[in-house]
Design an enzyme around this catalytic site. Structure first.
Site, PDB file in Angstrom:
ATOM      1  N   LYS A 111      54.882 -61.851 -82.194  1.00 39.30           N
ATOM      2  CA  LYS A 111      53.653 -62.072 -81.433  1.00 39.30           C
ATOM      3  C   LYS A 111      53.552 -63.547 -81.113  1.00 39.30           C
ATOM      4  O   LYS A 111      54.048 -64.385 -81.862  1.00 39.30           O
ATOM      5  CB  LYS A 111      52.428 -61.656 -82.256  1.00 39.30           C
ATOM      6  CG  LYS A 111      51.238 -61.295 -81.411  1.00 39.30           C
ATOM      7  CD  LYS A 111      51.414 -59.937 -80.750  1.00 39.30           C
ATOM      8  CE  LYS A 111      50.309 -59.640 -79.772  1.00 39.30           C
ATOM      9  NZ  LYS A 111      50.398 -58.277 -79.260  1.00 39.30           N
ATOM     10  N   LYS A 165      54.599 -50.618 -85.446  1.00 39.97           N
ATOM     11  CA  LYS A 165      54.405 -49.876 -84.203  1.00 39.97           C
ATOM     12  C   LYS A 165      55.757 -49.455 -83.613  1.00 39.97           C
ATOM     13  O   LYS A 165      55.963 -48.287 -83.284  1.00 39.97           O
ATOM     14  CB  LYS A 165      53.686 -50.809 -83.227  1.00 39.97           C
ATOM     15  CG  LYS A 165      53.190 -50.193 -81.972  1.00 39.97           C
ATOM     16  CD  LYS A 165      52.426 -51.225 -81.155  1.00 39.97           C
ATOM     17  CE  LYS A 165      51.154 -51.646 -81.848  1.00 39.97           C
ATOM     18  NZ  LYS A 165      50.279 -52.458 -80.997  1.00 39.97           N
TER      19      LYS A 165
END
Length: 472
Positions: free
Chosen positions: A107, A95
């Protein structure tokens, strides 16, 4: 249910990666390095809840260090597991690469149901988690910068910031250790709606491409198109809002308790207020109830926006989805099997890993704001206004005509922080959409837009490795 147990989200990301890697010429070793998660940190820590001690399970995964810091949200949900956190970290790498945000993907997640704890207990859990990250150097403005995700928000980010600052006294850039903070604590205006607005900008750009629309049998432009939104969380709510304001009709909204439908379009804010009052979106005045929420995904519409959790459209229900454009506002709402179905049907899937990059883009702007220690627009707002006033004065003098007050206020307005943030987000989403589309349209062998997006991402990350070399 058994098929859901076997489904690996990280496996699905790897599958999409491999599909795209075939269209690149990079060394297999480099591709393997890009694919793997570099650092995986799984922790258990005790927290006193009432008079009991609870052992909390949590994670932080840093997928790639081709650019630092790493960046990625923190999830609070009972479904949080290692496979999911690894998948989301990998998606973050791709991304960021696609939208040219100079971060590696990361994450985090804590396996809890936040609804079961008081704010004070959540604060204890969040602070202890932050402390564990600090101990292992898994957080910091130059190493790893978390953000909010499912189950977390500005409040949790402020707790993380305070914990970090208390353990790193005098660190001048400490504000940049986390993004998605309240504006009063170094956050940036426009962060809350960023993901939903980015989804709108991305789809709008796709809809403005005449040849792409012709293939789908649709007219160019967003105006007049029918939209179904699944999920009325932060992302779904704002996506619905901007589509409605852009002239589209949001004919249905789905939540886990069911869905509602109205052929003339729904106002997301009224629906939100109704849900707040009654605890459910069902029985909204004038709308038709759809008891089974997932049936909403199969309604006749031009654009379908899944904005809830992963794996909602799979090989089973994809053949029944009638939308021409599926815009993945959530992370991983489609399985690889669903992709195959849509490719055969000729529906366009606009992939998550770039479409929902609005959040990380504006997080990047927040990080830059924290490092520069000055808010956007503070230095130039009045300068621009005064400059515009002088230009108007000159024009009035030269033409002998007066500019009316309405026009004047439009022209004279200098940019506020939120104007600059929206403008930066719009630029980012338009550029990324065009880059992916160009690559896809110029390579007929590439089956879908997701694969094209992965190819763009792989090329950028691999270029970093090629240029930086491999240590030692």
């Amino acid at each position: 249910m058994s098929s859901h147990q076997e489904y690996s989200f990280f496996g699905a990301v790897e599958q999409s990666f491999d599909k795209a890697a075939a269209f690149t010429n990079w060394d297999p070793g480099i591709l393997e390095q890009i694919k793997q998660c570099n650092s995986v940190y799984r922790m258990h820590f005790p927290v006193k809840i009432g008079d009991k001690i609870e052992v909390i399970k949590a994670y932080r995964v840093q997928h790639s260090h081709h650019k630092t810091p790493c960046k990625g949200g923190i999830r609070f949900a009972t479904s949080v597991n290692l496979d999911e956190v690894m998948a989301l970290a990998a998606l973050m790498t791709y991304k960021c690469a696609i939208v040219n945000v100079p971060f590696g993907g990361a994450k985090g997640g804590i396996t809890i149901d936040p609804k079961k704890y008081t704010p004070y207990e959540l604060e204890k859990i969040t602070r202890r988690y932050t402390h564990e990250l600090i101990k292992k150097n898994f957080i910091g403005p130059g190493t790893d910068v978390p953000a909010p995700d499912y189950g977390t928000g500005e409040r949790e980010m402020a707790w993380i910031l305070d914990t970090y600052m208390s353990q790193k006294p005098g660190e001048v850039d400490a504000l940049a250790c986390v993004t998605g903070k309240p504006v009063t604590q170094g956050g940036v205006r426009g962060r809350r709606e960023a993901t939903g607005l980015g989804v709108y900008f991305g789809i709008r750009e796709v809809c403005n491409m005449a040849e792409v629309m012709k293939k789908l049998g649709l007219e160019p432009g967003v105006e007049g198109k029918t939209v179904v939104v699944q999920g009325l969380g932060n992302v779904g709510f704002h996506a619905a809002k901007y589509f409605r304001e852009g002239g589209a009709k949001v004919i249905a909204i789905a939540e886990y308790e069911g869905a509602i439908m109205h052929p003339d379009g729904l106002n997301e804010n009224d629906v939100f207020q109704h849900r707040k009052k009654t605890g459910s979106i069902l029985n909204y005045p004038g709308a038709t109830n759809i008891t089974n929420s997932s049936d909403a995904l199969e309604l006749e519409c031009d654009i379908l926006i899944p904005a809830a959790l992963e794996n909602v459209i799979n090989g089973d229900n994809a053949p029944r989805v009638k939308a021409k454009i599926i815009g993945e506002a959530a992370n991983g709402p489609l399985t690889p099997e669903a992709d195959e179905v849509f490719t055969k049907k000729g529906s366009l899937v606009v992939p998550d890993m770039y479409l929902n990059a609005g959040g990380v883009t504006v997080s990047y702007f927040e990080w830059l704001k924290n490092l520069s220690h000055v808010r956007y627009g503070r230095l130039e707002k009045r300068f621009t206004e005064n400059q515009n006033k002088n230009i108007i004065k000159e024009i009035e003098g030269l033409t002998g005509k007066k500019v009316n007050d309405t026009q004047k206020s439009l022209i004279e307005h200098g940019p506020d922080e939120v104007d600059l943030v929206y403008s930066g987000l719009e630029e980012t989403m338009i550029t990324a959409t065009r880059e992916i589309m160009e690559l896809w349209l110029n390579n007929p062998a590439i089956p879908d837009m997701r694969t094209a997006a992965y190819v763009v991402a792989i090329n950028k990350v691999a270029t970093s490795y090629a240029e930086l070399g491999i240590f030692p």
